[in-house]
Design an enzyme around this catalytic site. Structure first.
Site, PDB file in Angstrom:
ATOM      1  N   HIS A 280      -5.489  11.311  -0.251  1.00  0.00           N
ATOM      2  CA  HIS A 280      -5.851  10.732   1.045  1.00  0.00           C
ATOM      3  C   HIS A 280      -5.178   9.376   1.271  1.00  0.00           C
ATOM      4  O   HIS A 280      -5.674   8.540   2.023  1.00  0.00           O
ATOM      5  CB  HIS A 280      -7.373  10.565   1.181  1.00  0.00           C
ATOM      6  CG  HIS A 280      -8.148  11.802   0.885  1.00  0.00           C
ATOM      7  ND1 HIS A 280      -8.332  12.809   1.806  1.00  0.00           N
ATOM      8  CD2 HIS A 280      -8.774  12.212  -0.254  1.00  0.00           C
ATOM      9  CE1 HIS A 280      -9.059  13.780   1.257  1.00  0.00           C
ATOM     10  NE2 HIS A 280      -9.331  13.443   0.015  1.00  0.00           N
TER      11      HIS A 280
ATOM     12  N   SER B 255      18.716  -5.151  11.607  1.00  0.00           N
ATOM     13  CA  SER B 255      18.296  -5.177  12.997  1.00  0.00           C
ATOM     14  C   SER B 255      19.293  -5.976  13.816  1.00  0.00           C
ATOM     15  O   SER B 255      19.811  -6.999  13.359  1.00  0.00           O
ATOM     16  CB  SER B 255      16.903  -5.816  13.106  1.00  0.00           C
ATOM     17  OG  SER B 255      16.611  -6.183  14.442  1.00  0.00           O
TER      18      SER B 255
ATOM     19  N   LYS C 189      15.505  -8.382   8.825  1.00  0.00           N
ATOM     20  CA  LYS C 189      15.137  -6.980   8.609  1.00  0.00           C
ATOM     21  C   LYS C 189      16.105  -6.247   7.683  1.00  0.00           C
ATOM     22  O   LYS C 189      17.311  -6.462   7.717  1.00  0.00           O
ATOM     23  CB  LYS C 189      15.098  -6.239   9.955  1.00  0.00           C
ATOM     24  CG  LYS C 189      13.992  -6.669  10.890  1.00  0.00           C
ATOM     25  CD  LYS C 189      12.613  -6.273  10.372  1.00  0.00           C
ATOM     26  CE  LYS C 189      12.395  -4.774  10.352  1.00  0.00           C
ATOM     27  NZ  LYS C 189      12.478  -4.153  11.687  1.00  0.00           N
TER      28      LYS C 189
ATOM     29  N   GLU D 108      14.409   7.464   6.890  1.00  0.00           N
ATOM     30  CA  GLU D 108      13.834   7.796   8.193  1.00  0.00           C
ATOM     31  C   GLU D 108      14.646   8.870   8.913  1.00  0.00           C
ATOM     32  O   GLU D 108      14.076   9.754   9.570  1.00  0.00           O
ATOM     33  CB  GLU D 108      13.756   6.534   9.050  1.00  0.00           C
ATOM     34  CG  GLU D 108      12.725   5.537   8.535  1.00  0.00           C
ATOM     35  CD  GLU D 108      12.737   4.216   9.294  1.00  0.00           C
ATOM     36  OE1 GLU D 108      11.852   3.394   9.040  1.00  0.00           O
ATOM     37  OE2 GLU D 108      13.638   4.007  10.138  1.00  0.00           O
TER      38      GLU D 108
END
Length: 456
Positions: free
Chosen positions: A155, A276, A282, A289
């Site tokens: 979980h 970024s 970043k 992804e």
């Protein structure tokens, strides 16, 4: 004039010619098409349909076309619609009448069915090798991290301590099953449809087993209707590809989480991360992804092919020309994702101290404390209740279970003795789980060795 244009009085409308052509998609099967045509020519020769000289002309002509395509000397045309007719037209223009005999006892229906099986067989073997390389990368990581403690989750909550090696082996198990699925897919597709004609076979005395042997098939398709209209192999491959992508996506989801400051379990290498355009600080896990995102694309390829085939009567229908875009996209996307994932995993840095600390302060040795009380004679449900209260006390005191004094522990149960601290040691918690498939060091090494053998 079209190779099939004998009964037509009008030229094909330019709109339909553009719409009907598939050469932009199926040109990649040129090598398989030529290989299949050479085998067909040899079978025609065996049946007495081609003379020795004609066979030599055809084989030499096809090999010449193959070399010219590889050297970029051939330009395909939409007028000839697909790879099959482009190559046949090229052959006839080069060797004359003998080239016109090649299509004897053959239809584009069994020809494309053959080419697709040959192409997919080659590509799947390559994908299996990519997966094996990737699994070896994960096994290398496991081998280097048999003692690297980390939390195991259910979980997405810290549950029990495991090792990074054990976590890697979970994904190795998935990918080994994927390899098995691909191998099974090849077994079921590895039968030659050539000789099935358009749908009802041929009146010529072709030795189909001979053709199959030349092309490395395990046998021939037993029904000509099914042979030309079957795309189960494409659907089965895309099903396996979708499962592989699902496994990659699950792993990438964890990597994205682990790469966050909130977890800080890993750091992506600069070579597999991006920045970024606005925020200078970043460092984004874009490789993971994108793989996660491309999973939906492969799912779409599978659904597209299933939907394409679901309402088609026997045998071949022109709808089936659309099969290759889904299959080829699935192949290309899967290969790219495996390569990128493998490279990403080879360069990841694991923050072992953060993993261990996360395990220590997650109270994941609570189950071991309960088991300790059970072994002392307490019923498990009572032990579960007692340890729950001990955990509450540790939470209130903001400390680990092993940091509580023996007097504090004995206030919850007289069964606690000094030996409880040995039980609560996280490394020993892991080592005590020495069943087959468990995270104990001995079991992990055994599994790594078994997986290495499975890959060879």
């Amino acid at each position: 004039m079209k190779l099939w244009g004998g009964r037509f009085e009008k030229d094909t409308d330019k709109l339909l010619e553009e719409f009907n052509a598939s050469i932009d998609v199926d040109a990649r099967m040129y090598e398989q098409d030529i290989k299949g045509s050479i085998a067909h020519a040899m079978t025609l020769h065996k049946a007495g349909i081609l003379s020795d000289d004609e066979l030599k002309e055809i084989v030499d002509g096809l090999n010449g076309i193959l070399n010219d395509i590889k050297e970029g000397k051939v330009e395909f045309t939409k007028e000839n619609e697909d790879i099959h007719m482009n190559i046949e037209a090229l052959l006839t223009s080069r060797i004359g009448e003998a080239g016109k005999k090649l299509h004897t006892a053959r239809s584009r229906n069994d020809q494309v069915a053959l080419d697709l099986r040959l192409y997919m067989r080659d590509e799947i073997k390559g994908i299996i090798e990519l997966l094996k390389s990737m699994v070896n990368t994960l096994l290398d990581i496991a081998e280097d991290n048999v003692d690297t403690l980390m939390p195991g989750y259910t979980h997405l909550q810290r549950a029990q301590p495991i090792t990074l090696a054990h976590h890697m082996l979970a994904y190795c198990s998935m990918f080994l099953r994927d390899i098995g699925r691909l191998e099974d897919c090849v077994k079921r597709m590895n039968f030659s449809p050539l000789g099935s004609g358009a749908l009802a076979g041929t009146t010529y005395n072709l030795d189909r087993e001979y053709t199959a042997q030349l092309l490395g098939f395990d046998g021939v398709t037993p029904n000509s209707l099914d042979a030309v209209s079957d795309r189960d192999h494409g659907i089965e491959f895309l099903s396996a590809a979708a499962i592989i992508m699902m496994h990659l996506s699950r792993f990438c989801e964890e990597l994205v989480l682990w790469n966050s400051k909130e977890f800080s379990f890993i750091e992506m290498d600069d070579s597999f991360a991006t920045g970024s355009s606005m925020m200078p600080q970043k460092k984004n896990p874009d490789a993971a992804e994108l793989i996660r995102g491309k999973t939906g694309r492969v799912y779409g390829d599978l659904i597209a092919l299933l939907t394409l085939m679901k309402g088609l009567p026997l045998a071949y229908n022109k709808d089936m020309q659309e099969d290759k875009e889904a299959i080829f996209d699935g192949i290309d996307t899967l290969k790219a994702c495996i390569r990128v994932f493998d490279g990403m995993m080879k360069t990841i840095k694991f923050n072992k101290d953060n993993m261990r600390n996360s395990a220590k302060y997650g109270y994941m040795n609570a189950t071991d404390m309960a088991d300790y009380l059970v072994k002392k004679g307490m019923p498990f449900r009572k032990a579960h209740e007692v340890v729950g209260k001990v955990v509450k006390k540790a939470l209130d005191d903001r400390c680990a279970l092993e940091d509580l004094s023996i007097d504090t522990l004995r206030s919850f149960s007289d069964l606690f003795e000094d030996d409880i601290y040995e039980v609560l040691d996280l490394y020993k918690c892991v080592q005590s789980r020495s069943v087959i498939g468990g995270p104990a060091k001995e079991m992990v090494h055994m599994t790594i060795n078994e997986f290495r053998k499975a890959l060879t």
